[in-house]
Design a protein around this motif. Structure first.
Motif, PDB file in Angstrom:
ATOM      1  N   GLU A  58       7.185 -35.572 -55.289  1.00 13.32           N
ATOM      2  CA  GLU A  58       6.804 -34.109 -54.745  1.00 13.32           C
ATOM      3  C   GLU A  58       6.604 -33.096 -55.995  1.00 13.32           C
ATOM      4  O   GLU A  58       5.728 -32.425 -56.050  1.00 13.32           O
ATOM      5  CB  GLU A  58       8.022 -33.444 -53.849  1.00 13.32           C
ATOM      6  CG  GLU A  58       7.933 -32.150 -53.531  1.00 13.32           C
ATOM      7  CD  GLU A  58       8.753 -31.445 -52.584  1.00 13.32           C
ATOM      8  OE1 GLU A  58       8.852 -30.569 -51.851  1.00 13.32           O
ATOM      9  OE2 GLU A  58      10.082 -32.059 -52.855  1.00 13.32           O
ATOM     10  N   TRP A 115       7.523 -25.266 -57.381  1.00 15.04           N
ATOM     11  CA  TRP A 115       8.772 -25.722 -56.548  1.00 15.04           C
ATOM     12  C   TRP A 115       8.879 -27.096 -57.238  1.00 15.04           C
ATOM     13  O   TRP A 115       8.354 -28.142 -57.158  1.00 15.04           O
ATOM     14  CB  TRP A 115       8.559 -25.673 -55.137  1.00 15.04           C
ATOM     15  CG  TRP A 115       9.698 -26.447 -54.416  1.00 15.04           C
ATOM     16  CD1 TRP A 115       9.443 -27.592 -53.887  1.00 15.04           C
ATOM     17  CD2 TRP A 115      10.930 -26.185 -54.501  1.00 15.04           C
ATOM     18  NE1 TRP A 115      10.681 -28.098 -53.163  1.00 15.04           N
ATOM     19  CE2 TRP A 115      11.613 -27.120 -53.486  1.00 15.04           C
ATOM     20  CE3 TRP A 115      11.799 -25.151 -54.781  1.00 15.04           C
ATOM     21  CZ2 TRP A 115      12.896 -27.232 -53.027  1.00 15.04           C
ATOM     22  CZ3 TRP A 115      12.984 -25.153 -54.499  1.00 15.04           C
ATOM     23  CH2 TRP A 115      13.642 -26.174 -53.657  1.00 15.04           C
ATOM     24  N   SER A 164      -1.323 -29.481 -52.257  1.00 16.27           N
ATOM     25  CA  SER A 164      -0.889 -30.949 -52.290  1.00 16.27           C
ATOM     26  C   SER A 164      -2.125 -31.747 -51.964  1.00 16.27           C
ATOM     27  O   SER A 164      -2.919 -31.378 -51.049  1.00 16.27           O
ATOM     28  CB  SER A 164       0.287 -31.131 -51.433  1.00 16.27           C
ATOM     29  OG  SER A 164       0.538 -32.442 -51.109  1.00 16.27           O
ATOM     30  N   LEU A 216       3.747 -34.532 -46.051  1.00 14.59           N
ATOM     31  CA  LEU A 216       3.973 -33.015 -46.083  1.00 14.59           C
ATOM     32  C   LEU A 216       5.161 -32.737 -45.042  1.00 14.59           C
ATOM     33  O   LEU A 216       5.754 -31.656 -45.334  1.00 14.59           O
ATOM     34  CB  LEU A 216       2.688 -32.318 -46.096  1.00 14.59           C
ATOM     35  CG  LEU A 216       1.637 -32.611 -46.978  1.00 14.59           C
ATOM     36  CD1 LEU A 216       0.389 -31.591 -46.758  1.00 14.59           C
ATOM     37  CD2 LEU A 216       2.272 -32.080 -48.462  1.00 14.59           C
ATOM     38  N   LYS A 217       4.686 -33.357 -43.829  1.00 13.42           N
ATOM     39  CA  LYS A 217       5.843 -32.708 -42.722  1.00 13.42           C
ATOM     40  C   LYS A 217       7.307 -33.068 -43.068  1.00 13.42           C
ATOM     41  O   LYS A 217       8.002 -32.315 -42.981  1.00 13.42           O
ATOM     42  CB  LYS A 217       5.379 -33.578 -41.563  1.00 13.42           C
ATOM     43  CG  LYS A 217       6.394 -33.235 -40.186  1.00 13.42           C
ATOM     44  CD  LYS A 217       5.798 -34.061 -39.122  1.00 13.42           C
ATOM     45  CE  LYS A 217       6.872 -33.499 -37.930  1.00 13.42           C
ATOM     46  NZ  LYS A 217       7.970 -33.947 -38.033  1.00 13.42           N
ATOM     47  N   LYS A 218       7.327 -34.206 -43.766  1.00 18.42           N
ATOM     48  CA  LYS A 218       8.847 -34.759 -44.147  1.00 18.42           C
ATOM     49  C   LYS A 218       9.329 -33.663 -45.254  1.00 18.42           C
ATOM     50  O   LYS A 218      10.309 -33.142 -45.116  1.00 18.42           O
ATOM     51  CB  LYS A 218       8.720 -36.028 -44.654  1.00 18.42           C
ATOM     52  CG  LYS A 218      10.112 -36.446 -45.028  1.00 18.42           C
ATOM     53  CD  LYS A 218      10.109 -38.029 -45.533  1.00 18.42           C
ATOM     54  CE  LYS A 218      11.407 -38.551 -46.323  1.00 18.42           C
ATOM     55  NZ  LYS A 218      11.213 -39.822 -46.720  1.00 18.42           N
ATOM     56  N   ARG A 219       8.554 -33.425 -46.358  1.00 15.63           N
ATOM     57  CA  ARG A 219       8.768 -32.408 -47.420  1.00 15.63           C
ATOM     58  C   ARG A 219       9.124 -31.041 -46.868  1.00 15.63           C
ATOM     59  O   ARG A 219       9.982 -30.463 -47.106  1.00 15.63           O
ATOM     60  CB  ARG A 219       7.870 -32.374 -48.363  1.00 15.63           C
ATOM     61  CG  ARG A 219       7.473 -33.583 -49.150  1.00 15.63           C
ATOM     62  CD  ARG A 219       6.557 -33.466 -50.257  1.00 15.63           C
ATOM     63  NE  ARG A 219       6.200 -34.624 -50.801  1.00 15.63           N
ATOM     64  CZ  ARG A 219       5.289 -34.923 -51.664  1.00 15.63           C
ATOM     65  NH1 ARG A 219       4.405 -34.123 -52.092  1.00 15.63           N
ATOM     66  NH2 ARG A 219       5.258 -36.080 -52.274  1.00 15.63           N
ATOM     67  N   TYR A 220       8.175 -30.567 -45.720  1.00 14.56           N
ATOM     68  CA  TYR A 220       8.304 -29.349 -45.232  1.00 14.56           C
ATOM     69  C   TYR A 220       9.830 -29.172 -44.393  1.00 14.56           C
ATOM     70  O   TYR A 220      10.242 -28.149 -44.524  1.00 14.56           O
ATOM     71  CB  TYR A 220       7.140 -29.040 -44.120  1.00 14.56           C
ATOM     72  CG  TYR A 220       7.213 -27.616 -43.830  1.00 14.56           C
ATOM     73  CD1 TYR A 220       7.267 -26.541 -44.183  1.00 14.56           C
ATOM     74  CD2 TYR A 220       7.379 -27.715 -42.183  1.00 14.56           C
ATOM     75  CE1 TYR A 220       7.288 -25.459 -43.751  1.00 14.56           C
ATOM     76  CE2 TYR A 220       7.231 -26.391 -41.669  1.00 14.56           C
ATOM     77  CZ  TYR A 220       7.440 -25.329 -42.291  1.00 14.56           C
ATOM     78  OH  TYR A 220       7.230 -24.215 -41.501  1.00 14.56           O
ATOM     79  N   ASP A 221      10.009 -30.095 -43.473  1.00 11.97           N
ATOM     80  CA  ASP A 221      11.255 -30.141 -43.026  1.00 11.97           C
ATOM     81  C   ASP A 221      12.555 -29.985 -43.743  1.00 11.97           C
ATOM     82  O   ASP A 221      13.472 -29.558 -43.870  1.00 11.97           O
ATOM     83  CB  ASP A 221      11.240 -31.434 -42.168  1.00 11.97           C
ATOM     84  CG  ASP A 221      10.347 -31.369 -40.873  1.00 11.97           C
ATOM     85  OD1 ASP A 221       9.965 -30.252 -40.474  1.00 11.97           O
ATOM     86  OD2 ASP A 221      10.109 -32.423 -40.374  1.00 11.97           O
ATOM     87  N   ARG A 222      12.419 -30.892 -44.989  1.00 17.90           N
ATOM     88  CA  ARG A 222      13.599 -30.899 -46.193  1.00 17.90           C
ATOM     89  C   ARG A 222      13.354 -29.389 -46.540  1.00 17.90           C
ATOM     90  O   ARG A 222      14.624 -28.684 -46.801  1.00 17.90           O
ATOM     91  CB  ARG A 222      13.384 -31.872 -47.008  1.00 17.90           C
ATOM     92  CG  ARG A 222      14.380 -31.875 -48.185  1.00 17.90           C
ATOM     93  CD  ARG A 222      14.216 -32.945 -49.295  1.00 17.90           C
ATOM     94  NE  ARG A 222      12.742 -32.746 -49.918  1.00 17.90           N
ATOM     95  CZ  ARG A 222      12.237 -33.916 -50.553  1.00 17.90           C
ATOM     96  NH1 ARG A 222      12.809 -34.966 -50.832  1.00 17.90           N
ATOM     97  NH2 ARG A 222      11.040 -33.531 -51.387  1.00 17.90           N
ATOM     98  N   LEU A 223      12.390 -28.810 -46.911  1.00 16.27           N
ATOM     99  CA  LEU A 223      12.381 -27.462 -47.463  1.00 16.27           C
ATOM    100  C   LEU A 223      12.981 -26.491 -46.595  1.00 16.27           C
ATOM    101  O   LEU A 223      13.753 -25.619 -46.959  1.00 16.27           O
ATOM    102  CB  LEU A 223      10.810 -27.123 -48.214  1.00 16.27           C
ATOM    103  CG  LEU A 223      10.852 -26.172 -48.858  1.00 16.27           C
ATOM    104  CD1 LEU A 223      11.766 -25.647 -50.032  1.00 16.27           C
ATOM    105  CD2 LEU A 223       9.315 -25.626 -49.083  1.00 16.27           C
ATOM    106  N   ARG A 224      12.673 -26.822 -45.270  1.00 24.46           N
ATOM    107  CA  ARG A 224      13.212 -25.603 -44.182  1.00 24.46           C
ATOM    108  C   ARG A 224      14.827 -26.041 -44.062  1.00 24.46           C
ATOM    109  O   ARG A 224      15.517 -24.791 -44.110  1.00 24.46           O
ATOM    110  CB  ARG A 224      12.519 -25.882 -43.022  1.00 24.46           C
ATOM    111  CG  ARG A 224      11.152 -25.769 -42.793  1.00 24.46           C
ATOM    112  CD  ARG A 224      10.794 -26.211 -41.455  1.00 24.46           C
ATOM    113  NE  ARG A 224      11.331 -25.519 -40.127  1.00 24.46           N
ATOM    114  CZ  ARG A 224      11.086 -25.687 -39.181  1.00 24.46           C
ATOM    115  NH1 ARG A 224      10.410 -26.555 -38.623  1.00 24.46           N
ATOM    116  NH2 ARG A 224      11.677 -24.803 -38.206  1.00 24.46           N
TER     117      ARG A 224
END
Length: 771
Positions: A657, A559, A664, A671-679
């Motif tokens: 990223e 990704w 990772s 990771l939480k910030k990236r996950y929220d962006r990916l969501r």
């Protein structure tokens, strides 16, 4: 924004005019026709063959001119008649003397002191010149002289000549450009040609097993699965749904096997007990005995005995039998590269190969403006070499030590079987030159840049000479590492055969008759890459795993928000033309330019009443427009585009990223910030996918009677339309519909959606059934 690390670097492609094929230099000798894509480089060659009648047993030869010195390896079997068989090459333009000295030295093992036994001298002006395809100069015996020029006992057999990089000894020679590299590391500076092993797909069709013997007598409903082992690759089957001692699968396990098929396939039957798996038995199948399949068609299935081996390994007992259909499928092309950048599409079986349609020639000239990649003696330096990959042939240029402007001037040739292929050229910094022993082979060479050239974008028989920017994407942004100058020529042997390729399937027949799933292709590509890394890493000099994976674009499926944005804009650019055409037609319907609208009405009437002439006019327009665009055709082959790749506009967080490991290695907050962006991104994609699915379901619901009234209205419309078509002339009907669509705004009630749009939007979909 992440700016490029090279200031306002110029990432454009530049056309160059090198002096190729004219034999420039002091001698005026021309290269042979097979080396006409590179500039002539003249070398002073010295081939040291052997010596005889030396007064000592342990000796070596030193070749010296000016400040350059090269020496042979120590003989493994010391004797008065040692053999060397080594070649030394000195760049003629950098020679600092006029006398070539060949010195035979002895080594005293007690104090490691070197002493001169004798020498031979050659005046540079009297050394002959050799131009291939002339035969190599025959070596001859030369009597040794002492320091005073007096003949002494002992002779050395050698030959000396001036030649070019077209000499057959050029790849194996010691080069003065790498004079600072000594010992076993000299081999890492040489140019080499590598051949990838031929890979086949190994298909194991699991049918069933019978009479399995459980390890525990109380296991009445065992969960049986199969594991396949080929080398260090393990593939698992699913657990059989028939939980019994006679399980059934009907499932395929796929492997990548390498010729000459010396390995064995090991099949184990496993019983999953809780979180652990117990081996009920195993069977071994030699690949050399497996049937090879090149065409679609069933193969006979065979029963294999499953044996349970005791922990001591001494006794075996019958543990059941398994029904398998095993075949080596040579009708597929084993994908080791990304399908978009593949350099070969031929099947594994040579029987299915078609004749070559052309020849690809690549001249690796030089590089300029390379950045320092490491520090040596408290200063920045770079030891650059190139790797080119096309088909099964890999080439590696020699390493030019300690320069930011290396000159290689090496030429290579490939046979071409399909014009829709890509050659990949990568530039690396050699980190395996100044280390101890074989441990240096573990060091990863630094990446300087990579370029791709698609052969179908090249005009046949034309020489392309361009300077390509070398770019590397790093966590701090895109960075220009320098430029590389190449000469490329694609020559076809049969234009008819090449044009016929455009009508043939891209991949072999088996890919369409018995297609593999995306998951299988991804797993098999990983296996193929692993095998290539192992095989190419066993050569000398070795192609490291990092080099092979970089050339094969391993990890390109991970990704990347930057790559996702780039692909989205490519998609938008494709639809831009259609969107502009729709906006133009919408302006016609709204009479924004009355003159244009009237002309379109006239063209529409012409198309309705004279359709044959309309089609003719459209085809004629395509011909005229195509000929007009010929003068505007691209003059250069495509290259890496920084803006298209979104490399110049990617944020630091996006690049961080992208370069993160998988899985990772970052902390939980990141990771939480990236996950929220990916969501958030996935949420928008989910909405778009849902809208597309809704439109498709609405089309299907026209005749599904999901909405009885909508289906009744649609059938009534179809019935009335059939009557109108039968009673009214088609030309008059099309004229009425066209004029109605392009009617003047004054006869429009409001600028609101039309009746068909309103009807379609009211059709039901399955979105109501989604939780």
């Amino acid at each position: 924004m992440a700016g490029n690390g090279n200031g306002n670097g110029d990432f454009s492609l530049k056309e160059t005019s090198p002096k190729i094929g004219n034999g420039g230099g002091n001698g005026g000798e021309k290269l042979t026709s097979s080396f006409d894509l590179v500039e002539a480089m003249h070398f002073l060659y010295a081939r040291i063959v052997r010596a005889r009648d030396l007064p000592v047993n342990d000796s070596f030869v030193e070749v010296k001119i000016g400040s350059y010195k090269g020496r042979t390896k120590q003989s493994l079997n010391p004797n008065p008649n040692p053999e060397f068989h080594e070649v030394f090459a000195f760049t003629k333009t950098r020679l600092q003397g006029n006398i070539l000295e060949v010195i035979v030295r002895k080594r005293d093992g007690s104090n490691n002191d070197e002493e001169i036994i004798g020498k031979c001298k050659f005046d540079l002006a009297e050394i002959p010149t050799r131009v291939p395809p002339d035969s190599p100069l025959a070596p001859q015996w030369y009597r040794l002289e002492d320091r005073n020029g007096i003949k002494i006992n002992g002779e050395v057999m050698l030959s000396v000549w001036i030649g070019t990089q077209a000499d057959e000894v050029f790849p194996e020679a010691w080069h003065s450009d790498s004079a600072t590299v000594t010992g076993e590391n000299v081999v890492n500076t040489r140019s080499k040609v590598y051949l990838s092993p031929r890979l086949w797909y190994l298909r194991v069709n699991l049918i069933e097993a019978q009479d399995l013997v459980p390890l525990h007598q109380n296991r009445t409903n065992p969960e049986i699965l199969i594991k396949g082992f080929l080398g260090n690759v393990v593939v698992r089957s699913r657990i059989s749904q028939s939980k019994s001692l006679n399980p059934v699968w009907n499932e395929d396990m796929m492997f990548v096997a390498v010729e000459p098929f010396e390995d064995s396939l090991v099949i184990t039957v496993e019983d999953k007990v809780g979180q652990r798996e117990e081996c009920l038995g195993r069977c071994e199948i030699k690949l050399s005995q497996v049937e090879r399949r090149v065409l679609p068609g069933p193969l006979p299935a065979l029963w294999y005995n499953v044996e349970h081996i005791s922990e001591a390994g001494a006794t075996k007992r019958f543990a059941g039998r398994i029904h398998l259909r095993v075949s080596l499928d040579g009708g597929y092309h084993v994908l080791d590269e990304s399908i978009q950048y593949s350099s070969d599409y031929r099947a594994s079986a040579k029987l299915l190969w078609t004749p070559a349609i052309g020849v690809l020639e690549l001249g690796v000239l030089n590089a300029t403006g390379l950045l320092p990649m490491k520090s040596r003696d408290s200063r920045g330096t770079t030891d650059a070499y190139c790797v080119a990959k096309y088909g099964a042939k890999w080439v590696r240029t020699r390493t030019i030590v300690d320069t930011f402007n290396p000159k290689w001037n090496e030429q290579y040739t490939w046979e071409v079987y399909d014009p829709y292929t890509v050659i990949t050229i990568g530039v690396f910094d050699n980190l395996n030159l100044f280390g101890a022993g074989n441990e240096n082979r573990l060091i990863k060479d630094s990446r300087i840049g990579k370029i791709r050239i698609r052969l179908s974008t090249l005009v046949t028989s034309k020489i392309y000479t361009h300077s390509y920017p070398l770019m590397v994407l790093k966590p701090e942004g895109v960075k220009k590492m320098g430029e590389i100058q190449l000469a490329v020529r694609f020559t076809t042997t049969s234009m008819i055969d090449m044009l016929q390729k455009y009508t043939e399937p891209l991949l072999p027949q088996m890919h369409y008759v018995s297609p593999l799933s995306v998951y299988q292709l991804e797993s098999l590509r990983h296996q193929a890459t692993h095998i290539l890394c192992l095989k190419l890493g066993r050569n000398e000099p070795a192609l490291g795993r990092d080099v092979v994976e970089y050339m094969l674009d391993v990890g390109s499926n991970i990704w990347s928000l930057r790559r996702g944005r780039a692909n989205f804009e490519r998609l938008i650019a494709f639809f831009d033309g259609w969107i502009d055409a729709w906006r133009w037609f919408d302006g016609i319907c709204k009479w924004e330019t009355p003159v244009t609208t009237v002309l379109i009405h006239i063209v529409f009437l012409f198309a309705v009443f004279f359709p044959k002439h309309c089609v003719f006019s459209l085809l004629l327009y395509c011909i005229v427009f195509g000929l007009y665009r010929f003068g505007l055709r691209p003059k250069h082959p495509p290259h890496m585009d920084v803006k298209l790749s979104k490399a110049d506009s990617a944020s630091a967080d996006e690049l961080e990223e992208e370069f993160d490991t998988f899985p990772s290695a970052k902390s939980g907050d990141v990771l939480k910030k990236r996950y929220d962006r990916l969501r958030g991104i996935a949420g928008r994609m989910m909405i778009v996918l849902g809208d597309l699915a809704t439109q498709g379901e609405r089309v299907k619901s026209l005749l599904s009677w999901r909405d009885p009234r909508a289906t009744s209205l649609f059938l009534t419309f179809c019935f009335v339309s059939c009557g109108v078509i039968c009673l009214v002339s088609m030309k008059l009907l099309l004229t009425f519909l066209g004029f109605y669509v392009m009617r003047h705004p004054r006869v429009r009630v409001f600028d609101i959606p039309s009746i068909p749009q309103n009807f379609f939007r009211r059709l039901p979909s399955r979105a109501d059934s989604i939780l």
